[in-house]
Design a protein around this motif. Structure first.
Motif, PDB file in Angstrom:
ATOM      1  N   LYS A  37       0.831  -1.201   0.000  1.00 49.13           N
ATOM      2  CA  LYS A  37       0.000   0.000   0.000  1.00 49.13           C
ATOM      3  C   LYS A  37       0.874   1.264   0.000  1.00 49.13           C
ATOM      4  O   LYS A  37       0.623   2.208  -0.761  1.00 49.13           O
ATOM      5  N   LEU A  38       1.898   1.262   0.815  1.00 49.33           N
ATOM      6  CA  LEU A  38       2.791   2.423   0.907  1.00 49.33           C
ATOM      7  C   LEU A  38       3.555   2.673  -0.389  1.00 49.33           C
ATOM      8  O   LEU A  38       3.920   3.811  -0.697  1.00 49.33           O
ATOM      9  N   GLN A  39       3.805   1.587  -1.148  1.00 45.40           N
ATOM     10  CA  GLN A  39       4.593   1.695  -2.375  1.00 45.40           C
ATOM     11  C   GLN A  39       3.737   1.650  -3.636  1.00 45.40           C
ATOM     12  O   GLN A  39       4.250   1.752  -4.743  1.00 45.40           O
ATOM     13  N   GLY A  40       2.426   1.472  -3.471  1.00 45.30           N
ATOM     14  CA  GLY A  40       1.535   1.352  -4.615  1.00 45.30           C
ATOM     15  C   GLY A  40       1.168   2.696  -5.209  1.00 45.30           C
ATOM     16  O   GLY A  40       1.728   3.738  -4.826  1.00 45.30           O
ATOM     17  N   PRO A  41       0.207   2.723  -6.148  1.00 40.50           N
ATOM     18  CA  PRO A  41      -0.214   3.976  -6.783  1.00 40.50           C
ATOM     19  C   PRO A  41      -0.654   5.002  -5.735  1.00 40.50           C
ATOM     20  O   PRO A  41      -1.514   4.710  -4.912  1.00 40.50           O
ATOM     21  N   GLY A  42      -0.025   6.170  -5.732  1.00 49.75           N
ATOM     22  CA  GLY A  42      -0.353   7.213  -4.761  1.00 49.75           C
ATOM     23  C   GLY A  42       0.146   6.940  -3.357  1.00 49.75           C
ATOM     24  O   GLY A  42      -0.139   7.690  -2.429  1.00 49.75           O
ATOM     25  N   GLY A  43       0.926   5.861  -3.178  1.00 52.38           N
ATOM     26  CA  GLY A  43       1.451   5.510  -1.855  1.00 52.38           C
ATOM     27  C   GLY A  43       2.397   6.580  -1.325  1.00 52.38           C
ATOM     28  O   GLY A  43       3.126   7.216  -2.084  1.00 52.38           O
ATOM     29  N   ARG A  44       2.393   6.765  -0.019  1.00 53.52           N
ATOM     30  CA  ARG A  44       3.145   7.890   0.536  1.00 53.52           C
ATOM     31  C   ARG A  44       4.654   7.717   0.530  1.00 53.52           C
ATOM     32  O   ARG A  44       5.380   8.675   0.798  1.00 53.52           O
ATOM     33  N   LEU A  45       5.161   6.535   0.175  1.00 56.60           N
ATOM     34  CA  LEU A  45       6.611   6.356   0.094  1.00 56.60           C
ATOM     35  C   LEU A  45       7.157   6.449  -1.325  1.00 56.60           C
ATOM     36  O   LEU A  45       8.373   6.438  -1.516  1.00 56.60           O
TER      37      LEU A  45
END
Length: 197
Positions: A37-45
């Motif tokens: 989730k953090l690295q997915g589309p729009g993820g904050r990382l």
């Protein structure tokens, strides 16, 4: 609240067992899903990873293959990546705990629980296990998987026998599903009764 650390080597059925815990009403924090989730589309990382490793992200978020090739075999690069990812996963975990503050128990699904020392941060450890033939058959059925790749992955993981020896509970998955589910219910009953460590 009791915290359960759920782990198991590749192909052992850990995801299935995590779903069984959830089916019994126990909240599960999936660390791999948090990273996706953090690295997915729009993820904050995504921005921080692109800044540290230019060319490894796009509209779909982090390109895991490109990023993997940048950090694989480079301990300094891996350390830089972990310095970005681990604190964010810690924040996700803290938010999960806050959301479930009234729960009697929660499960932390952590693939490398023992390898990273995460077992010291939970009350009870549970290892999901199957015989080596079942494990190999499951993993080799995955798209793009080879015997060589499986051997590389297993070389980075603690041997299953060592994990079982260190676990408070072992849940078998090389058996009928109802036996696995009964083992999950047994763990829940024992943890509820204060058994374990």
């Amino acid at each position: 609240m009791k915290t359960i650390g759920l782990t198991g080597s590749i192909g052992m059925g850990k995801s299935t067992v995590a779903q069984m815990f959830a089916g019994e009403g126990v909240a599960v924090f999936d660390s791999d899903a948090a990273v996706r989730k953090l690295q997915g589309p729009g993820g904050r990382l995504v921005g921080a990873i692109e800044a540290a490793f230019p060319g490894t992200t796009g509209v779909a978020g982090v390109d895991r293959a490109k990023l993997g090739s940048r950090v694989f075999g480079d301990p300094a690069a891996l350390q830089r990546l972990e310095a970005i990812v681990h604190p964010a996963v810690g924040e996700e975990r803290a938010a999960f705990l806050a959301r479930h503050a009234d729960a009697a128990m929660v499960v932390f699904d952590v693939p490398l629980l023992f390898e990273t020392g995460g077992d010291t941060a939970v009350d009870v450890t549970v290892v999901v296990s199957a015989d080596t033939a079942t494990q190999a058959n499951r993993v080799l059925a995955r798209p793009g998987m080879t015997k060589e790749r499986l051997a590389e992955i297993l070389a980075r993981q603690m041997p299953d026998a060592d994990k079982r020896a260190r676990a408070d509970f072992v849940i078998p998955t090389d058996c009928p599903m109802d036996q696995t589910r009964a083992a999950v219910r047994h763990v829940i009953a024992c943890v509820s009764a204060g058994e374990g460590r």
